[in-house]
Design a protein around this motif. Sequence first.
Motif, mmCIF file in Angstrom:
data_model
loop_
_atom_site.group_PDB
_atom_site.id
_atom_site.type_symbol
_atom_site.label_atom_id
_atom_site.label_comp_id
_atom_site.label_asym_id
_atom_site.label_seq_id
_atom_site.Cartn_x
_atom_site.Cartn_y
_atom_site.Cartn_z
ATOM 1 N N ALA A 12 0.831 -1.200 0.000
ATOM 2 C CA ALA A 12 0.000 0.000 0.000
ATOM 3 C C ALA A 12 0.863 1.248 0.000
ATOM 4 O O ALA A 12 0.615 2.200 -0.741
ATOM 5 C CB ALA A 12 -0.920 -0.007 1.223
ATOM 6 N N PHE A 13 1.919 1.218 0.823
ATOM 7 C CA PHE A 13 2.827 2.364 0.880
ATOM 8 C C PHE A 13 3.586 2.551 -0.420
ATOM 9 O O PHE A 13 3.717 3.660 -0.938
ATOM 10 C CB PHE A 13 3.815 2.177 2.027
ATOM 11 C CG PHE A 13 5.023 3.049 1.910
ATOM 12 C CD1 PHE A 13 4.923 4.409 2.089
ATOM 13 C CD2 PHE A 13 6.248 2.509 1.584
ATOM 14 C CE1 PHE A 13 6.032 5.215 1.961
ATOM 15 C CE2 PHE A 13 7.364 3.310 1.462
ATOM 16 C CZ PHE A 13 7.251 4.661 1.652
ATOM 17 N N LEU A 14 4.073 1.438 -0.996
ATOM 18 C CA LEU A 14 4.877 1.531 -2.206
ATOM 19 C C LEU A 14 4.056 2.037 -3.383
ATOM 20 O O LEU A 14 4.554 2.804 -4.217
ATOM 21 C CB LEU A 14 5.478 0.157 -2.537
ATOM 22 C CG LEU A 14 6.543 -0.335 -1.558
ATOM 23 C CD1 LEU A 14 6.924 -1.766 -1.875
ATOM 24 C CD2 LEU A 14 7.763 0.563 -1.612
ATOM 25 N N ASP A 113 -5.784 9.048 5.814
ATOM 26 C CA ASP A 113 -4.417 9.323 5.382
ATOM 27 C C ASP A 113 -4.087 8.576 4.096
ATOM 28 O O ASP A 113 -3.376 9.091 3.222
ATOM 29 C CB ASP A 113 -3.398 9.007 6.483
ATOM 30 C CG ASP A 113 -3.469 7.563 6.969
ATOM 31 O OD1 ASP A 113 -4.370 6.826 6.531
ATOM 32 O OD2 ASP A 113 -2.613 7.171 7.787
ATOM 33 N N ALA A 114 -4.610 7.363 3.947
ATOM 34 C CA ALA A 114 -4.370 6.598 2.719
ATOM 35 C C ALA A 114 -5.094 7.233 1.543
ATOM 36 O O ALA A 114 -4.565 7.285 0.426
ATOM 37 C CB ALA A 114 -4.829 5.156 2.902
ATOM 38 N N VAL A 115 -6.310 7.723 1.780
ATOM 39 C CA VAL A 115 -7.060 8.400 0.713
ATOM 40 C C VAL A 115 -6.305 9.640 0.243
ATOM 41 O O VAL A 115 -6.170 9.883 -0.958
ATOM 42 C CB VAL A 115 -8.473 8.786 1.193
ATOM 43 C CG1 VAL A 115 -9.181 9.652 0.150
ATOM 44 C CG2 VAL A 115 -9.300 7.541 1.475
ATOM 45 N N LYS A 116 -5.762 10.394 1.194
ATOM 46 C CA LYS A 116 -5.019 11.602 0.837
ATOM 47 C C LYS A 116 -3.796 11.264 0.002
ATOM 48 O O LYS A 116 -3.529 11.907 -1.028
ATOM 49 C CB LYS A 116 -4.589 12.366 2.098
ATOM 50 C CG LYS A 116 -3.850 13.661 1.782
ATOM 51 C CD LYS A 116 -3.547 14.464 3.037
ATOM 52 C CE LYS A 116 -2.428 13.861 3.842
ATOM 53 N NZ LYS A 116 -1.984 14.758 4.949
ATOM 54 N N THR A 181 5.289 10.028 3.923
ATOM 55 C CA THR A 181 3.856 9.794 3.868
ATOM 56 C C THR A 181 3.407 9.088 5.124
ATOM 57 O O THR A 181 4.224 8.579 5.901
ATOM 58 C CB THR A 181 3.476 8.968 2.621
ATOM 59 O OG1 THR A 181 2.059 8.944 2.474
ATOM 60 C CG2 THR A 181 4.000 7.544 2.736
ATOM 61 N N SER A 182 2.109 9.066 5.347
ATOM 62 C CA SER A 182 1.551 8.416 6.526
ATOM 63 C C SER A 182 0.814 7.156 6.108
ATOM 64 O O SER A 182 -0.036 7.194 5.212
ATOM 65 C CB SER A 182 0.590 9.375 7.249
ATOM 66 O OG SER A 182 0.005 8.767 8.373
ATOM 67 N N VAL A 183 1.158 6.021 6.711
ATOM 68 C CA VAL A 183 0.502 4.744 6.447
ATOM 69 C C VAL A 183 0.001 4.191 7.769
ATOM 70 O O VAL A 183 0.791 3.936 8.671
ATOM 71 C CB VAL A 183 1.461 3.745 5.770
ATOM 72 C CG1 VAL A 183 0.752 2.405 5.548
ATOM 73 C CG2 VAL A 183 1.970 4.291 4.456
ATOM 74 N N ASN A 184 -1.323 4.049 7.885
ATOM 75 C CA ASN A 184 -1.927 3.553 9.127
ATOM 76 C C ASN A 184 -1.480 4.376 10.332
ATOM 77 O O ASN A 184 -1.201 3.826 11.404
ATOM 78 C CB ASN A 184 -1.587 2.075 9.336
ATOM 79 C CG ASN A 184 -2.170 1.198 8.245
ATOM 80 O OD1 ASN A 184 -3.280 1.443 7.774
ATOM 81 N ND2 ASN A 184 -1.427 0.192 7.834
ATOM 82 N N GLY A 185 -1.367 5.691 10.130
ATOM 83 C CA GLY A 185 -1.005 6.585 11.223
ATOM 84 C C GLY A 185 0.472 6.662 11.527
ATOM 85 O O GLY A 185 0.889 7.395 12.420
#
Length: 243
Positions: A12-14, A113-116, A181-185
């Motif tokens: 998801a992050f990548l 945060d993931a949507v952003k 970036t922010s992933v799961n806070g």
Amino acid sequence: MQRPQNLFKLLAFLIITCLAGAANAQNVDDIIAKHIKAMGGEKLGKLQSMKISAEMDIMNMKVPITTTIVQNKGFRSETTVQGSTIVQAVSGTTGWAINPMTGNSKATALPADAVKSLTNETDLTGLYNYKEKGYKVTLDGEEDLAGAKVYKVTMTLPDGVRRINYISKDTFYILKIVAQTSVNGQEIMSENVQSDFRAVDGIYYPFTSEVTTSAMPGTKMGLKILAIEMNPKVDPKIFEMPQ
């Protein structure tokens, strides 16, 4: 199940991951103008959609990824891991995911945060017309990057996300992007080193990337683009959350 869940978070992050003052304004604009020309010039302004087929080398696995983007409207990625297809998508201010590896085959809403982060990825043209997009840029000096002389240009998006672009003084391609970036806070730093630039319909794109992230210290992940389709017709329904 811990390993698949961690892998999903990393993927998801990548996917999200794979984009000083008035005295510097003229210099940074000159650099960006040369960068835009090198990438394809005004052809970037005609780029409205893109479909990317790629393969990521991660955790000793070859992971196929298909990404479809409509400029400033929608993003959808499909990643196949161990026979399961993980889907992530955003449309406007909403996003969703399907992750069978968690034991749930239904679509669930993505956190804000993931949507952003994924919404930021719907901009296909980067520094092109950055002022009209509300982006702010600064020239933060010059560096040596693995023997290549580069300009360090920081781009700040309207939502505050910052990306540092290392632009070659020779080719004016972006050779590296450093982003937070922010992933799961959790705040995660990433570095994406780009190479093998090729023209597709007159627009240049890096076909090889090497990614490192603070989420997996000491681990390098390779991404190879297999095919890019410029301006394909895209059904907007693919970005809508299934009922």
